[in-house]
Design a protein around this motif. Structure first.
Motif, PDB file in Angstrom:
ATOM      1  N   LEU A   1       0.880  -1.165   0.000  1.00 27.42           N
ATOM      2  CA  LEU A   1       0.000   0.000   0.000  1.00 27.42           C
ATOM      3  C   LEU A   1       0.912   1.206   0.000  1.00 27.42           C
ATOM      4  CD1 LEU A   1      -2.717   1.498   0.324  1.00 27.42           C
ATOM      5  CD2 LEU A   1      -2.504   1.127   2.810  1.00 27.42           C
ATOM      6  N   GLN A   2       0.847   2.015  -1.068  1.00 26.92           N
ATOM      7  CA  GLN A   2       1.786   3.114  -1.233  1.00 26.92           C
ATOM      8  C   GLN A   2       1.052   4.411  -1.543  1.00 26.92           C
ATOM      9  OE1 GLN A   2       4.415   1.675  -4.360  1.00 26.92           O
ATOM     10  NE2 GLN A   2       5.659   0.540  -2.896  1.00 26.92           N
ATOM     11  N   ILE A   3       1.617   5.518  -1.042  1.00 28.81           N
ATOM     12  CA  ILE A   3       1.071   6.847  -1.302  1.00 28.81           C
ATOM     13  C   ILE A   3       2.137   7.676  -2.008  1.00 28.81           C
ATOM     14  CG2 ILE A   3      -0.071   8.866  -0.329  1.00 28.81           C
ATOM     15  CD1 ILE A   3      -1.520   6.219   0.236  1.00 28.81           C
ATOM     16  N   TYR A   4       1.773   8.203  -3.177  1.00 31.88           N
ATOM     17  CA  TYR A   4       2.681   9.048  -3.947  1.00 31.88           C
ATOM     18  C   TYR A   4       2.085  10.440  -4.108  1.00 31.88           C
ATOM     19  CZ  TYR A   4       5.437   4.966  -5.385  1.00 31.88           C
ATOM     20  OH  TYR A   4       6.242   3.867  -5.394  1.00 31.88           O
ATOM     21  N   GLY A  50       5.197  12.332  -8.226  1.00 30.37           N
ATOM     22  CA  GLY A  50       5.915  11.066  -8.173  1.00 30.37           C
ATOM     23  C   GLY A  50       6.744  10.805  -6.937  1.00 30.37           C
ATOM     24  N   ARG A  51       6.728  11.698  -5.939  1.00 27.48           N
ATOM     25  CA  ARG A  51       7.458  11.447  -4.701  1.00 27.48           C
ATOM     26  C   ARG A  51       6.692  10.445  -3.832  1.00 27.48           C
ATOM     27  NH1 ARG A  51       6.624  15.550  -1.847  1.00 27.48           N
ATOM     28  NH2 ARG A  51       5.348  16.656  -3.375  1.00 27.48           N
ATOM     29  N   ASP A  60      22.372   6.853   6.863  1.00 29.32           N
ATOM     30  CA  ASP A  60      21.797   6.216   5.686  1.00 29.32           C
ATOM     31  C   ASP A  60      20.293   6.440   5.674  1.00 29.32           C
ATOM     32  OD1 ASP A  60      21.401   4.481   7.906  1.00 29.32           O
ATOM     33  OD2 ASP A  60      20.954   2.836   6.545  1.00 29.32           O
ATOM     34  N   GLU A  61      19.724   6.447   4.500  1.00 21.05           N
ATOM     35  CA  GLU A  61      18.275   6.472   4.299  1.00 21.05           C
ATOM     36  C   GLU A  61      17.590   7.563   5.137  1.00 21.05           C
ATOM     37  OE1 GLU A  61      17.255   2.383   5.014  1.00 21.05           O
ATOM     38  OE2 GLU A  61      17.928   1.758   3.031  1.00 21.05           O
ATOM     39  N   ILE A  62      18.134   8.767   5.052  1.00 21.44           N
ATOM     40  CA  ILE A  62      17.513   9.913   5.731  1.00 21.44           C
ATOM     41  C   ILE A  62      16.375  10.387   4.832  1.00 21.44           C
ATOM     42  CG2 ILE A  62      17.867  12.218   6.680  1.00 21.44           C
ATOM     43  CD1 ILE A  62      20.828  11.505   6.989  1.00 21.44           C
ATOM     44  N   ARG A  63      15.159   9.954   5.141  1.00 24.29           N
ATOM     45  CA  ARG A  63      14.026  10.164   4.241  1.00 24.29           C
ATOM     46  C   ARG A  63      13.175  11.374   4.612  1.00 24.29           C
ATOM     47  NH1 ARG A  63      13.739   3.839   4.374  1.00 24.29           N
ATOM     48  NH2 ARG A  63      14.654   3.342   2.347  1.00 24.29           N
ATOM     49  N   ALA A  64      13.574  12.104   5.652  1.00 25.89           N
ATOM     50  CA  ALA A  64      12.898  13.351   6.023  1.00 25.89           C
ATOM     51  C   ALA A  64      13.946  14.287   6.595  1.00 25.89           C
ATOM     52  CB  ALA A  64      11.786  13.099   7.033  1.00 25.89           C
ATOM     53  N   ALA A  65      14.033  15.491   6.045  1.00 23.82           N
ATOM     54  CA  ALA A  65      15.043  16.445   6.515  1.00 23.82           C
ATOM     55  C   ALA A  65      14.706  17.843   6.007  1.00 23.82           C
ATOM     56  CB  ALA A  65      16.436  16.034   6.015  1.00 23.82           C
ATOM     57  N   ILE A 121      12.273  11.540  -0.979  1.00 25.11           N
ATOM     58  CA  ILE A 121      11.102  11.262  -0.137  1.00 25.11           C
ATOM     59  C   ILE A 121      10.587  12.570   0.475  1.00 25.11           C
ATOM     60  CG2 ILE A 121      10.091   9.723   1.567  1.00 25.11           C
ATOM     61  CD1 ILE A 121      11.403   8.225  -0.678  1.00 25.11           C
ATOM     62  N   LYS A 122      10.789  12.788   1.779  1.00 27.51           N
ATOM     63  CA  LYS A 122      10.289  14.009   2.421  1.00 27.51           C
ATOM     64  C   LYS A 122      11.403  14.998   2.771  1.00 27.51           C
ATOM     65  CE  LYS A 122       5.920  12.406   4.339  1.00 27.51           C
ATOM     66  NZ  LYS A 122       5.118  12.184   5.564  1.00 27.51           N
TER      67      LYS A 122
END
Length: 630
Positions: free
Chosen positions: A301-304, A308-309, A478-483, A538-539
């Motif tokens: 289940l994915q939200i874009y 496309g982000r 690694d994998e810093i998906r919000a900043a 990502i964010k």
């Protein structure tokens, strides 16, 4: 890439950098590139780690450990030390090709049984010729360990010393929430702006006109032929996707997905675009049922965003055997200031056998939640009609924040109205506050612009040094998906690449302060333009590109993206960095590890290679060690 990822495979502030300690460590130079973003003068570069101990010296060290153990016990030499001495002598005959021959371990210290298991693993690794263990055990929190845990740690360290296996701590995972055990409010935040609420009984609730998303045909009730109405996309209607009036969660129909081999990639998916409000918090849910879906990780289940982000994603595990009754899957996500529409994408990815049913899709606002409370996440409460700004503590009190409650989607009033407040019953308010910028599977990052985060680095480093005086460390960046989404980051006046570069530099300097000359390693992905080092990750607000200009050249980059191994290793090598390969990754053979080894041998200044398993799959580790001797 984390231990808990984890696990493991998540900060920080307006910095006051103390580089004075490094001036005493060597000749001047090496840090001039940091002066622009740290505001500090050039400092001295640190002394390199001591020369590698010769094999014969290691044998003597092991012999001394054996004798010490014998004297302490007054009886026989330890079982680990005796075997270690023999193997150390054998290994002293031939010099290894690489200095770093590591393995990764994500063992905790929760029980004596787990401790014994890790001791056996370390001894076996040493016997096979491996010389380093990258250990993910939450070592940055060791200052709060009980005496029992410290005793277990001491036993593991003793076995590692006897086996000539160096313990390398992995620490400070910005992308997975380091320091949140100290203060949950240090999580990276995203704004809920101008939320329209009404005061009722000392709390607030959403005003009748508060915006929310609307899903078309959420119950899968209407369809034309084999296509559900209101949905933008199906994988092969009539071949893979079908309406089903016999099996449903509620109502009269559901969506059935099957025959996944009809799609070249094994997909069976459906998508709908939904209007949302920028700077809001939502919860999506869907009910699903499976039959014989043996690909246990196939459902997503994915939200874009519309551009496309990926805003969030859930990858639930299907039950053993692939058959389970109706279950509800939920997912929390936040919209940014750019998001007026989202795309809900769900179904099967890479399926081979079985069936799946989807029904009762729902979206709901969960803006009413406790706000983050730190300097970089201010709370503003205004009168929605007059614009009058109210005072915290006098007119309102923020609700206490809990990350656990937020992850569950707990709805609660963000503020409470105390007695004596100027805010009256029925007053319409406009609220602006911050909530965690949560992404996949509840992952949150730590803010890189709050000063308290750096206090945590220094305190935890001191604690580690009391426990383990090691010359090698790995930064779990690694994998810093919000900043770069909160006020603390905004007030730093730094671009995203410099925010990350400054954070890494501070981490490096903190280690050098307590252990001059230490060799510091770091995961590659957030520094690698072939991987996650790019714009709008990502964010993350901004672009990570160029971060490599703002970090110490003394860092050793641990590359882990197999598909881009050639490009990554070459990129860092040409910039003057030393490199290391993180190989294996829980596959069934060592073919990919051999591919990594070939690249290592062609890459100048490559320090070595690591057996990297997130699933504790050590069956091939002995063969991995033999491969390094070929």
């Amino acid at each position: 890439m984390v231990s808990c990822r984890f696990n493991t495979k998540k900060i920080v502030s307006e910095f006051s950098v103390a580089l004075a300690v490094m001036i005493a460590c060597g000749t001047l130079g090496g840090f001039s590139v940091f002066s622009e973003i740290t505001g500090s003068a050039d400092s001295s570069s640190c002394v390199r780690a001591a020369e590698k101990v010769e094999k014969t010296e290691r044998a003597e060290k092991a012999e001394r450990a054996v004798n010490a153990d014998s004297r302490k016990s007054g009886a026989k030499k330890s079982k680990y030390a005796k075997k270690s001495l023999k193997k150390t002598e054998e290994r002293s005959v031939k010099k290894a090709e690489f200095d770093d021959r590591w393995f990764y371990a994500s063992f905790g210290l929760r029980s004596d049984e787990e401790t014994e298991e890790l001791c056996r693993l370390i001894q076996k690794a040493g016997d096979d010729g491996l010389n380093g263990m990258l250990w993910a055990c939450g070592m940055e929190g060791c200052g709060h360990w009980s005496e029992t845990v410290k005793v277990r740690f001491g036993k593991i360290k003793k076995v590692a010393d006897e086996s000539s296996v160096e313990i390398i701590p992995i620490l400070w995972s910005i992308g997975y929430g380091t320091a949140l055990g100290r203060n949950q409010n240090l999580v990276e935040g995203i704004a809920i702006e101008d939320l329209h609420v009404v005061v009722k009984d000392g709390k607030v609730e959403l005003a009748p006109d508060a915006e929310g998303g609307v899903i078309q045909n959420a119950g899968m009730e209407t369809f034309k032929g084999n296509t559900m109405e209101g949905y933008d996309f199906h994988d092969l209607p009539g071949k893979i996707s079908f309406p089903d009036t016999d099996v449903k969660h509620t109502g009269t129909a559901s969506l059935r997905l099957e025959n996944f081999a009809q799609n070249a990639h094994g997909h069976g998916r459906v998508l709908q675009t939904v209007k949302v409000t920028p700077c809001r918090n939502y919860r999506i849910s869907v009910w699903y049922k499976t039959e014989g879906l043996t690909d246990k990780n196939a459902f997503r289940l994915q939200i874009y965003s519309e551009d496309g982000r990926m805003l969030s994603s859930a990858l639930p595990t299907i039950a053993e055997g692939g058959t389970q009754e109706w279950q509800k899957q939920t997912l929390i996500f936040s919209t940014t200031e750019k998001d007026e529409k989202i795309r809900i994408y769900m179904g099967v990815w890479g399926g081979t056998t079985g069936k799946m049913w989807l029904d009762d899709l729902q979206i709901e606002s969960i803006d009413l939640t406790a706000p983050l409370q730190r300097p970089g996440t201010p709370i503003t409460v205004k009168n929605a009609k007059s614009g009058k700004v109210y005072k915290e503590g006098k007119d309102f009190v923020p609700a206490k924040f809990s990350l656990g409650e937020f992850r569950k989607g707990t709805v609660k009033s963000p503020i409470l109205i105390p007695e004596g407040s100027r805010i009256q019953e029925g007053t319409e308010l406009s609220l602006t506050y911050y909530v965690p910028a949560m992404v996949m599977k509840g992952q949150v990052s730590t803010c890189m612009s709050e000063p308290e985060v750096y206090e945590f680095f220094e305190e935890s480093e001191d604690d580690i040094m009391k426990l383990l005086s090691t010359k090698k460390w790995l930064l779990s960046i690694d994998e810093i998906r919000a900043a770069n989404t909160c006020k603390a980051c905004e007030k730093s006046n730094l671009t995203l690449d410099k925010i990350l570069g400054k954070c890494i530099t501070r981490q490096y300097e903190t280690i050098q302060k307590v252990q001059p000359g230490a060799e510091v390693y770091i995961w590659s992905d957030m520094l690698d333009p072939n991987h996650n080092c790019h714009a709008d990750y990502i964010k993350c607000r901004g672009d990570f590109t160029g971060v490599w200009k703002w970090i110490p050249k003394e860092l050793i980059i641990s590359c882990w993206y197999y598909e881009k191994r050639e490009e990554s290793m070459k990129f860092f090598s040409e910039l003057g960095f030393r490199t290391q390969a993180a190989a294996y990754y829980d596959v069934d053979t060592l073919d990919t590890s051999r591919d990594w080894l070939e690249v290592c041998r062609r890459t100048p200044k490559c320090t070595g290679i690591m057996y990297t398993t997130w699933q504790k799959k050590y069956a091939l580790m002995e063969d991995f060690a033999k491969m390094l001797k070929e």
